[in-house]
Design a protein around this motif. Sequence first.
Motif, PDB file in Angstrom:
ATOM      1  N   SER A 126      -4.189  14.534  -1.258  1.00  0.00           N
ATOM      2  CA  SER A 126      -3.530  13.275  -0.694  1.00  0.00           C
ATOM      3  C   SER A 126      -4.217  12.266  -1.684  1.00  0.00           C
ATOM      4  O   SER A 126      -5.402  12.392  -1.841  1.00  0.00           O
TER       5      SER A 126
ATOM      6  N   SER B 176       0.863  -1.245   0.014  1.00  0.00           N
ATOM      7  CA  SER B 176       0.116   0.045  -0.120  1.00  0.00           C
ATOM      8  C   SER B 176       0.918   1.162   0.142  1.00  0.00           C
ATOM      9  O   SER B 176       2.097   1.231   0.367  1.00  0.00           O
TER      10      SER B 176
ATOM     11  N   GLU C 256       1.396  12.773  -1.929  1.00  0.00           N
ATOM     12  CA  GLU C 256       0.689  14.081  -1.508  1.00  0.00           C
ATOM     13  C   GLU C 256       1.648  15.219  -2.217  1.00  0.00           C
ATOM     14  O   GLU C 256       2.635  15.157  -2.773  1.00  0.00           O
TER      15      GLU C 256
ATOM     16  N   SER D 103       0.935   5.865  -0.378  1.00  0.00           N
ATOM     17  CA  SER D 103       0.125   7.106  -0.390  1.00  0.00           C
ATOM     18  C   SER D 103       1.109   8.429  -1.143  1.00  0.00           C
ATOM     19  O   SER D 103       2.360   8.087  -1.114  1.00  0.00           O
TER      20      SER D 103
ATOM     21  N   SER E   5      -4.299   7.825  -1.955  1.00  0.00           N
ATOM     22  CA  SER E   5      -3.974   6.618  -1.058  1.00  0.00           C
ATOM     23  C   SER E   5      -4.236   5.514  -2.163  1.00  0.00           C
ATOM     24  O   SER E   5      -5.108   5.677  -2.969  1.00  0.00           O
TER      25      SER E   5
ATOM     26  N   GLY F 100      -9.929   7.175  -3.065  1.00  0.00           N
ATOM     27  CA  GLY F 100      -8.795   7.393  -2.335  1.00  0.00           C
ATOM     28  C   GLY F 100      -8.024   8.945  -2.545  1.00  0.00           C
ATOM     29  O   GLY F 100      -7.034   8.904  -2.010  1.00  0.00           O
TER      30      GLY F 100
END
Length: 321
Positions: free
Chosen positions: A318, A27, A31, A29, A320, A290
């Motif tokens: 952001s 996983s 930004e 993320s 995800s 996400g």
Amino acid sequence: KTMKKVLFATTALIATAGFASADVSLSGSAEMGISGGDASTAVTQFHQDIEVTFKLSGATENGLNFGAAIDLDEAGTSGAGTDVADDDGVAIFISGAMGTLTMGDTDGGFDWAMAEVPTGSGSIADNESSHSGWNGNSGLDGTHDGQILRYNHTVGGLGFAVSVELDDTSGATQADSIIGVGFKYSVGDLGIGVGYQTGEDTGAAPRADLTVTGFSLAYSMGDYSMGANYSQKDISTDADEETHMAVGVSYSMDALTLGANYGQYDNAGYVAGADRAGYGFSAGYDLGGGAKALFGYETTSKHETKTSEDSTWSLGLSMSF
């Protein structure tokens, strides 16, 4: 061509893990945005960040679960230990009916039990949790090398934890371990946490004895989340103890989430009259899939070395995965 290599490597990893009857998940993320403010170090600039986490899990034939989590942007070799290199961003666990044993970059008993005050949606620069009054309840974690062994178990609404963090320096320079205990109790929408840690500082002899005690409350009511916490930290070489209190609230309505919190230190760093406080705010809108649009703001309302308020802000997206 590069994407094909990544896909092939990922497929090979999952296939290899399958032979061991284990699961591997990936996983991450990302930004992007802009941040700034009127603090001396808050230069208006573009902001970008990316995090990738591997999670590994498996089970024994007699019902024990085991696994590990690796945060790639934190993982690496660090620490000043003479016997072993310490891995930041890595935690390994094994759990069963009698509880969970975790070792690595994880919370001690104090932090495990204490609930942070709500902060809302969060922001790309974490403004809501970076003001001068913020306390993440880490207690004495990180006094030594930051590698912690914790046992925790929950029965019904009651949970407890014990932890130890060793000083891995050798000989006469070795300090006493940091020992932590914590208790959590939940009844309905109310959560109560109590934590305690004690140990020895790593400064020059004679070393100082350290203790921290705290409690927290967390409550949810529909779209609202509220929380408060208090802690007191003592060091044997100073007459003044450091105290901290914080309150926070979060509200969600459809795709919108808002949050605000306030924190205050008295005798910060065990210095009499060295008080500081701050506010943090965040607002987020869930775009779906996400992705979120996030705004954050914080301001320092008072500080022993400042005559005016400082503030920072950020705005961006952001994502995800």
